[in-house]
Design a protein around this motif. Structure first.
Motif, PDB file in Angstrom:
ATOM      1  N   GLU A 108      30.827  36.081  35.723  1.00  0.00           N
ATOM      2  CA  GLU A 108      30.579  34.698  35.325  1.00  0.00           C
ATOM      3  C   GLU A 108      31.287  33.692  36.228  1.00  0.00           C
ATOM      4  OE1 GLU A 108      31.533  34.015  31.277  1.00  0.00           O
ATOM      5  OE2 GLU A 108      30.688  31.991  31.212  1.00  0.00           O
ATOM      6  N   GLN A 109      32.405  34.115  36.848  1.00  0.00           N
ATOM      7  CA  GLN A 109      33.121  33.211  37.756  1.00  0.00           C
ATOM      8  C   GLN A 109      32.567  33.248  39.176  1.00  0.00           C
ATOM      9  OE1 GLN A 109      34.833  35.389  35.660  1.00  0.00           O
ATOM     10  NE2 GLN A 109      35.037  33.734  34.148  1.00  0.00           N
ATOM     11  N   GLY A 110      31.534  34.049  39.409  1.00  0.00           N
ATOM     12  CA  GLY A 110      30.939  34.116  40.738  1.00  0.00           C
ATOM     13  C   GLY A 110      31.592  35.128  41.649  1.00  0.00           C
ATOM     14  N   HIS A 111      32.405  36.036  41.119  1.00  0.00           N
ATOM     15  CA  HIS A 111      33.085  37.026  41.948  1.00  0.00           C
ATOM     16  C   HIS A 111      32.252  38.307  42.027  1.00  0.00           C
ATOM     17  CE1 HIS A 111      37.097  34.895  40.820  1.00  0.00           C
ATOM     18  NE2 HIS A 111      36.424  34.243  41.745  1.00  0.00           N
ATOM     19  N   HIS A 137      22.520  30.691  34.805  1.00  0.00           N
ATOM     20  CA  HIS A 137      22.653  31.607  33.670  1.00  0.00           C
ATOM     21  C   HIS A 137      23.718  31.119  32.691  1.00  0.00           C
ATOM     22  CE1 HIS A 137      19.822  34.390  35.257  1.00  0.00           C
ATOM     23  NE2 HIS A 137      20.535  34.692  36.333  1.00  0.00           N
ATOM     24  N   ARG A 138      24.740  30.403  33.197  1.00  0.00           N
ATOM     25  CA  ARG A 138      25.762  29.886  32.298  1.00  0.00           C
ATOM     26  C   ARG A 138      25.217  28.729  31.468  1.00  0.00           C
ATOM     27  NH1 ARG A 138      29.209  28.144  35.801  1.00  0.00           N
ATOM     28  NH2 ARG A 138      30.318  30.105  36.064  1.00  0.00           N
ATOM     29  N   LEU A 139      24.410  27.872  32.066  1.00  0.00           N
ATOM     30  CA  LEU A 139      23.870  26.717  31.360  1.00  0.00           C
ATOM     31  C   LEU A 139      22.733  27.086  30.406  1.00  0.00           C
ATOM     32  CD1 LEU A 139      23.811  24.112  34.287  1.00  0.00           C
ATOM     33  CD2 LEU A 139      25.426  24.251  32.399  1.00  0.00           C
ATOM     34  N   HIS A 140      22.065  28.217  30.659  1.00  0.00           N
ATOM     35  CA  HIS A 140      20.943  28.631  29.824  1.00  0.00           C
ATOM     36  C   HIS A 140      21.168  30.057  29.316  1.00  0.00           C
ATOM     37  CE1 HIS A 140      18.837  25.090  31.350  1.00  0.00           C
ATOM     38  NE2 HIS A 140      19.193  25.464  32.568  1.00  0.00           N
ATOM     39  N   THR A 165      17.597  36.801  40.608  1.00  0.00           N
ATOM     40  CA  THR A 165      18.691  37.167  39.719  1.00  0.00           C
ATOM     41  C   THR A 165      18.189  37.388  38.307  1.00  0.00           C
ATOM     42  OG1 THR A 165      19.266  34.914  39.081  1.00  0.00           O
ATOM     43  CG2 THR A 165      20.232  35.759  41.120  1.00  0.00           C
ATOM     44  N   ARG A 166      18.929  38.241  37.598  1.00  0.00           N
ATOM     45  CA  ARG A 166      18.700  38.524  36.183  1.00  0.00           C
ATOM     46  C   ARG A 166      20.052  38.546  35.472  1.00  0.00           C
ATOM     47  NH1 ARG A 166      14.544  38.589  32.349  1.00  0.00           N
ATOM     48  NH2 ARG A 166      12.574  39.035  33.404  1.00  0.00           N
ATOM     49  N   ARG A 167      20.045  38.097  34.237  1.00  0.00           N
ATOM     50  CA  ARG A 167      21.253  38.126  33.425  1.00  0.00           C
ATOM     51  C   ARG A 167      21.618  39.575  33.111  1.00  0.00           C
ATOM     52  NH1 ARG A 167      23.403  33.972  30.432  1.00  0.00           N
ATOM     53  NH2 ARG A 167      24.772  34.521  28.695  1.00  0.00           N
ATOM     54  N   LEU A 168      22.956  39.878  33.093  1.00  0.00           N
ATOM     55  CA  LEU A 168      23.426  41.236  32.900  1.00  0.00           C
ATOM     56  C   LEU A 168      24.650  41.211  31.987  1.00  0.00           C
ATOM     57  CD1 LEU A 168      23.365  44.275  33.786  1.00  0.00           C
ATOM     58  CD2 LEU A 168      24.951  43.620  35.612  1.00  0.00           C
ATOM     59  N   ALA A 169      24.656  42.102  30.990  1.00  0.00           N
ATOM     60  CA  ALA A 169      25.791  42.185  30.068  1.00  0.00           C
ATOM     61  C   ALA A 169      26.887  43.036  30.701  1.00  0.00           C
ATOM     62  CB  ALA A 169      25.351  42.796  28.737  1.00  0.00           C
ATOM     63  N   PHE A 175      29.022  37.808  30.463  1.00  0.00           N
ATOM     64  CA  PHE A 175      27.756  38.074  31.128  1.00  0.00           C
ATOM     65  C   PHE A 175      27.980  38.095  32.642  1.00  0.00           C
ATOM     66  CE2 PHE A 175      26.183  34.488  33.525  1.00  0.00           C
ATOM     67  CZ  PHE A 175      26.963  33.428  33.061  1.00  0.00           C
ATOM     68  N   GLY A 176      27.136  38.793  33.316  1.00  0.00           N
ATOM     69  CA  GLY A 176      27.154  38.819  34.771  1.00  0.00           C
ATOM     70  C   GLY A 176      25.758  38.534  35.299  1.00  0.00           C
TER      71      GLY A 176
END
Length: 594
Positions: A108-111, A137-140, A165-169, A175-176
């Protein structure tokens, strides 16, 4: 001459003109039909291209969903680490995803936390790029869908890359983002198959309206907004499921080329030769009349030109001055014509005049920049003077001088330089200026001996203020914060805004730890004071990472990264205080002096 023109057969000219008029009407109707046919063709082609690319991206998205399911599944071997398992899955996925250049997982921090071998070899360069997809992904968080980011330039190999990109748990509950990297040039080459050397421009944009591919491939268009090309007929189509927008542009120059060719043939059939003869006779007659008044017209042009024009002889005496030169200098034309060009120079600048006259006497062209000239009002301005020799019978008789007042240009240049190095909201230095400022001073041994200290701070509680009261109030809060920080600095220090609510203060003299502690406490105290805006009181704080310069910090980025890391340590440990970097020779861990 006039008698010859009147003797032409008016009936023949009228018939030729009528036939030519009919031909032009036919050409216009035919060109209009061609335009309509072209638009229909572009619509059909756009539908076909967009359908194929939707299928293309859906195919890649299906593979990404399959990979995401594997990554989110429990480990078969409990002793195996999650990162090792993910790296293995990502590398295996490339075998059935030939369209993808590399795969990676970003938190989530972009790392970057997992990547294929290709991504790892790139030194995690993609980790610090735009990261717009992570923000998306953070905003939605409620929208689980494929996101196609605008292209970025890989700092490893200079290629333009498009990220899907796709959201990933993630196992820790956060989330990643699963990132698949494509080459924008490869997408462009596939678009080129539809152009088929027709001159059609094809652009493909993502759901935010930014171009992700363009044919013919032009890197400067990637990531920019989708705009209509001037001189082109454009047709756009949108894919609702992926948010893709396709634009096809056809050059109207081809239509006009056809129009001109047909017009030429019609003119020849209708008697273009006769009309050409008539135009030739008129042109001869016109030139004969213009020759009598050529000198007066040239004088009129020189009077109206929007540059100061002054003609001088070999003694420097002014022989001619146009209206713009009179307006520029403020002197009457009669006064100028009674003296030399030397009287326009600022007192004490005779050397400039002598250098200029040396060029004039040599019969050469020359350019003089920042020439100090003085107006009738006493105002001095910097002029740009061009010298062109004036010759009669191969002998130099003087020169034509063109003058431009560069005062406004230098002022605009200064304004642009200020805007490029300062934040437009707070008027503080921006990241670019901070980096240049520190780099120059780090090269100075005397400055380094004073042990400069860098304070990297991030506001606490700013986001709720911005979300609840709006960006206008948030901007006012940032301005107040900037003013309070500036009040704490000396003339040798620097305050910069490097991000949304992130600021950096550089203390030039940090040799005494007590002064460093006092500065950090003053910053915390100043920023914790209430802020009154529009009858509302707002409260923010700050988390500060403090780092003194060390000899192994060879770059500004290295220094900033250490302070940034300390600031995040403060965030994780409760916010509202400050953390000092360890002394590289003595301390083993950071210390909180407050």
């Amino acid at each position: 001459m006039s008698l010859l023109l009147r003797s032409l057969n008016r009936g023949t000219l009228g018939l030729i003109g009528f036939i030519w008029f009919l031909g032009i009407c036919f050409i216009i109707i035919d060109s209009w039909q061609f335009k309509s046919t072209t638009r229909d063709y572009l619509r059909d082609l756009a539908h076909s291209v967009l359908a194929q690319y939707s299928q293309y991206f859906h195919h890649i998205d299906g593979q990404m969903l399959k990979l995401r399911h594997q990554l989110e599944s429990p480990l078969h071997q409990p002793h195996q680490s999650v990162v090792a398992y993910w790296n293995d899955r990502l590398n295996n996925a490339l075998n059935y995803m030939p369209e993808v250049a590399s795969l990676s997982v970003i938190n989530e921090q972009g790392h970057l936390i997992a990547a294929t071998r290709i991504s790892a070899q790139e030194g995690q360069q993609l980790d610090v790029s735009d990261r717009a997809y992570v923000k998306y992904h953070r905003l939605h968080p409620e929208r689980d869908e494929l996101f196609i980011a605008e292209p970025v330039v890989s700092r490893f190999n200079g290629r333009y890359l498009v990220m899907l990109t796709r959201r990933l748990a993630l196992p820790d509950g956060q989330f990643g983002t699963l990132v698949a990297v494509l080459n924008a040039r490869t997408i462009s080459q596939q678009l080129g198959a539809f152009s088929q050397n027709t001159g059609i421009l094809i652009s493909l944009a993502n759901q935010r309206g930014n171009v992700i591919s363009h044919y013919p491939f032009r890197g400067e268009m990637l990531g920019g907004p989708l705009e209509e090309e001037p001189g082109f007929a454009s047709v756009t189509r949108q894919s609702e499921d992926l948010g893709l927008t396709l634009s096809l542009s056809f050059p109207w120059t081809r239509v006009w080329h056809t129009f001109l060719v047909k017009m030429l043939l019609t003119a020849v059939i209708g008697g273009f030769a006769s009309i050409g003869l008539l135009l030739l006779l008129k042109q001869v007659h016109r030139q004969y009349r213009q020759r009598e008044s050529l000198e007066e017209e040239m004088k009129t042009i020189l009077l109206l030109v929007q540059e100061g024009v002054i003609v001088i002889d070999l003694d420097g005496r002014i022989r001619f001055a146009n209206d713009f030169a009179v307006q520029l200098t403020g002197y009457d034309r009669s006064f100028l014509l009674r003296g030399t060009f030397a009287r326009l120079f600022e007192p004490g600048q005779e050397a400039f005049f002598q250098r200029l006259m040396a060029v004039v006497e040599a019969g050469q062209e020359g350019v003089f920049e920042d020439v100090p000239l003085q107006c009738h009002s006493g105002r001095t301005f910097q002029a740009y003077v061009r010298v062109n020799p004036l010759k009669k019978s191969q002998a130099t008789s003087g020169a034509v001088l063109t003058l431009d007042d560069m005062t406004d240009f230098y002022q605009r240049q200064s304004d642009l330089e200020y805007r490029a190095h300062h934040d437009p909201l707070t008027q503080l230095a921006n990241r670019r200026y901070l980096t240049d400022w520190l780099q120059k001073r780090m090269e100075s041994a005397r400055w380094v001996e004073h042990c400069p200290v860098l304070f990297y701070l991030d506001l606490d509680g700013f986001k709720p203020v911005n979300d609840e009261f709006g960006h206008a109030v948030g901007d006012q809060v940032l301005k107040v914060v900037a003013q309070r920080l500036q009040h704490l600095t000396s003339s040798r220090d620097l305050v910069a805004r490097i991000g949304g609510d992130e600021f950096v203060m550089v203390m030039a003299d940090g040799r005494h730890s007590m002064h460093v502690k006092q500065r950090a406490e003053q910053m915390l105290h100043a920023l914790s004071q209430p802020i009154d805006i529009e009858a509302q009181t707002h409260q923010v704080g700050a988390s500060i990472g403090v780092c003194a310069w060390q000899s192994d910090m060879v770059t500004v980025d290295a220094w900033l990264q250490v302070a940034d890391h300390l600031m995040y340590e403060v965030k994780r440990s409760g916010k509202g205080h400050w953390l000092l970097a360890p002394n590289h020779q003595h301390d083993a861990e950071p210390s909180v002096l407050n």
